[in-house]
Design an enzyme around this catalytic site. Structure first.
Site, PDB file in Angstrom:
ATOM      1  N   CYS A  59      10.983   0.726  -6.990  1.00  0.00           N
ATOM      2  CA  CYS A  59       9.889   1.549  -7.522  1.00  0.00           C
ATOM      3  C   CYS A  59       8.872   0.628  -8.172  1.00  0.00           C
ATOM      4  O   CYS A  59       9.225  -0.242  -8.972  1.00  0.00           O
ATOM      5  CB  CYS A  59      10.421   2.550  -8.549  1.00  0.00           C
ATOM      6  SG  CYS A  59       9.072   3.466  -9.351  1.00  0.00           S
ATOM      7  N   GLY A 104       8.302  -2.375 -12.725  1.00  0.00           N
ATOM      8  CA  GLY A 104       8.948  -2.005 -11.464  1.00  0.00           C
ATOM      9  C   GLY A 104      10.451  -2.057 -11.648  1.00  0.00           C
ATOM     10  O   GLY A 104      10.933  -2.518 -12.687  1.00  0.00           O
ATOM     11  N   LYS A 105      11.199  -1.582 -10.707  1.00  0.00           N
ATOM     12  CA  LYS A 105      12.658  -1.689 -10.763  1.00  0.00           C
ATOM     13  C   LYS A 105      13.214  -1.399  -9.389  1.00  0.00           C
ATOM     14  O   LYS A 105      12.620  -0.622  -8.625  1.00  0.00           O
ATOM     15  CB  LYS A 105      13.235  -0.679 -11.758  1.00  0.00           C
ATOM     16  CG  LYS A 105      14.601  -1.058 -12.273  1.00  0.00           C
ATOM     17  CD  LYS A 105      14.500  -2.019 -13.447  1.00  0.00           C
ATOM     18  CE  LYS A 105      15.837  -2.380 -14.016  1.00  0.00           C
ATOM     19  NZ  LYS A 105      15.696  -3.066 -15.305  1.00  0.00           N
ATOM     20  N   GLY A 106      14.372  -1.981  -9.075  1.00  0.00           N
ATOM     21  CA  GLY A 106      14.965  -1.730  -7.776  1.00  0.00           C
ATOM     22  C   GLY A 106      16.474  -1.676  -7.873  1.00  0.00           C
ATOM     23  O   GLY A 106      17.054  -1.927  -8.936  1.00  0.00           O
TER      24      GLY A 106
END
Ligand code: NAD
Length: 417
Positions: A59, A104-106
């Site tokens: 994201c 962001g992050k994943g």
């Protein structure tokens, strides 16, 4: 009781702050919404020759202040809402700590504890291949999170670099020292926790050397935070991992526990005077400082009603549910929110990125000194806002600082077409 959805928790926190923040309502709609969420499959050849297809996510929440920034998590609970929440929290974290990044992050929905090293390498490389068009030093800079670490970042940076036909160390942070990593990065989040705990205890007229501490979660963040607090003279009386908790009224031996955890888990720990307790006991112990450093939603309303700590310093992202948060604020228990307290990792990730772009290595002392300056500034900005607004929630004050910075940058940049 259903668990709080972390994305709803984050949205509640934003809405709660809006009444105190100087943020235009239309801009608020822009900054509360993720820019995009990538969802993709991560097919991996397992050691037994079979193929497993995992769900992968990234994201990208907001990049007004700089490239998207945030970790990659390998965990069975990873899903779209969790990734969106974590990406949002990264946006507020980079903003409150005033580093020029967005959020962001994943993650990959998988069970890394049941996978071999080779399988983890294949998951990491395939993930990097799938996101390669969207990440990079000027675009989105991932880092480690739960169940990922320097080796994961090395595999991902290598894959990204090979596919770009050049070595691009600034594409990922949290790398090993011999491959573009920064001194002090592994310890950075725990060190930041220590600085914020120290400042907060002093702010409320205490002395860190004279405090008792409980830490839930004894991984990267919890163990290092606990060790630095112990070195500063605090008594770490309770700790836990996913197998259970340990308690000693006059303080556990944190360094010994760190050694023990390299090969075993707390359920098997045996030492004179150390009592085995539940994870719930650790969260509700009568201590000066409680540090939740495991996963989301650890402090729910039940824990909030029973907890006997005077101050909470959030190591994990989103460890307090909305209901628990309201209850604790009402009871007058100050909470140093994760967007402030666990910002040490992203601050040193920023230093790592700067070093990669400069092709220049800082000393450990320089990294630690600059981290201290940057996180203490963030603490002071937050407490300054807290004194200004009519609420007892330190979280709301930190969000006010963070949201106003992001909103102001959006206002200055204007809206494209
Ligand atoms: P980690 O995987 O190194 O450690 C997690 C720890 O939590 C482990 O000791 C595990 O046993 C424990 N745990 C899991 N479930 C538990 C439970 N129910 N009760 C007690 N303990 C439990 O992860 P980490 O990197 O230390 O991250 C911890 C939290 O901090 C996460 O929320 C992460 O998003 C956040 N965080 C990490 C960093 C970083 O730099 N690593 C930075 C900012 C925030």
């Amino acid at each position: 009781m259903p668990e709080d959805n972390p994305y709803d928790t984050m949205q509640n926190q934003l809405e709660e702050t809006l009444q105190y923040a100087d943020v235009d309502e239309e801009i608020f709609e822009v900054i509360r919404t993720p820019d995009r969420v990538l969802e993709f499959s991560v097919p991996v050849r397992m050691d037994d020759g079979s193929i497993e297809v995992f769900d992968g996510y990234r994201c990208q929440f907001d990049d007004a202040r700089g490239p998207y920034k945030g970790g990659i998590r390998f965990h069975p609970a990873v899903n779209e809402d969790e990734v969106k929440a974590l990406a949002g929290w990264m946006t507020w974290k980079t903003s409150v700590s005033d580093v020029p990044f967005g959020g962001g992050k994943g993650g990959v929905c998988c069970q890394p504890k049941e996978m071999s090293e080779k399988e983890l390498e294949r998951v990491s490389r395939r993930y990097a291949k799938e996101v390669r068009r969207f990440v990079g030093p000027e675009d989105d800079v991932p880092a480690p999170d739960v169940n990922t670490g320097p080796q994961t970042m090395a595999w991902m940076t290598d894959t990204f670099s090979i596919l770009k036909d050049k070595t691009v160390p600034g594409a990922f942070t949290g790398k090993p020292l011999n491959f573009g990593g920064s001194e002090g990065r592994v310890e950075a989040t725990g060190r930041g926790i220590y600085f914020v705990a120290r400042e907060a205890v002093e702010y409320f007229d205490g002395d860190i050397s004279d405090t008792t501490v409980a830490v839930q979660g004894f991984g990267n963040v919890g163990s290092i935070g606990a060790r630095l607090l112990e070195e500063a003279g605090a008594d770490v009386v309770a700790v836990s991992d996913s197998t259970g908790g340990l308690y000693h009224p006059s303080g556990l031996d944190v360094k010994q526990l760190e050694e023990f955890k390299k090969t075993d888990s707390f359920e098997n720990y045996d030492s004179q005077g150390v009592e085995h307790v539940t994870n719930y006991d650790v969260l509700t112990e009568d201590v000066d400082v409680l540090i939740p450093a495991a996963l989301e939603n650890a402090i729910d309303i039940e824990v909030a009603q029973e907890t006997d700590s005077d101050l909470i310093v959030e190591g994990a992202n989103g460890p307090t549910t909305t209901e628990a948060d309201e209850h604790l604020v009402e009871r007058g228990v100050p909470i140093m929110p994760a967007i402030l307290a666990s910002a040490g990792g992203v601050i040193v990730s920023y230093f790592e990125w700067v070093q990669n772009l400069q092709r220049y290595q800082w000393t450990k002392d320089r990294v630690n000194d600059e981290l201290e300056r940057q996180i203490v500034d963030a603490f002071e900005d937050t407490m300054g806002a807290w004194e200004e607004i009519e609420t007892d929630s330190v979280r709301t004050a930190a969000y006010k600082v963070a949201m106003e910075r992001v909103a102001e940058t959006h206002e200055t940049r204007g809206l494209f077409v």
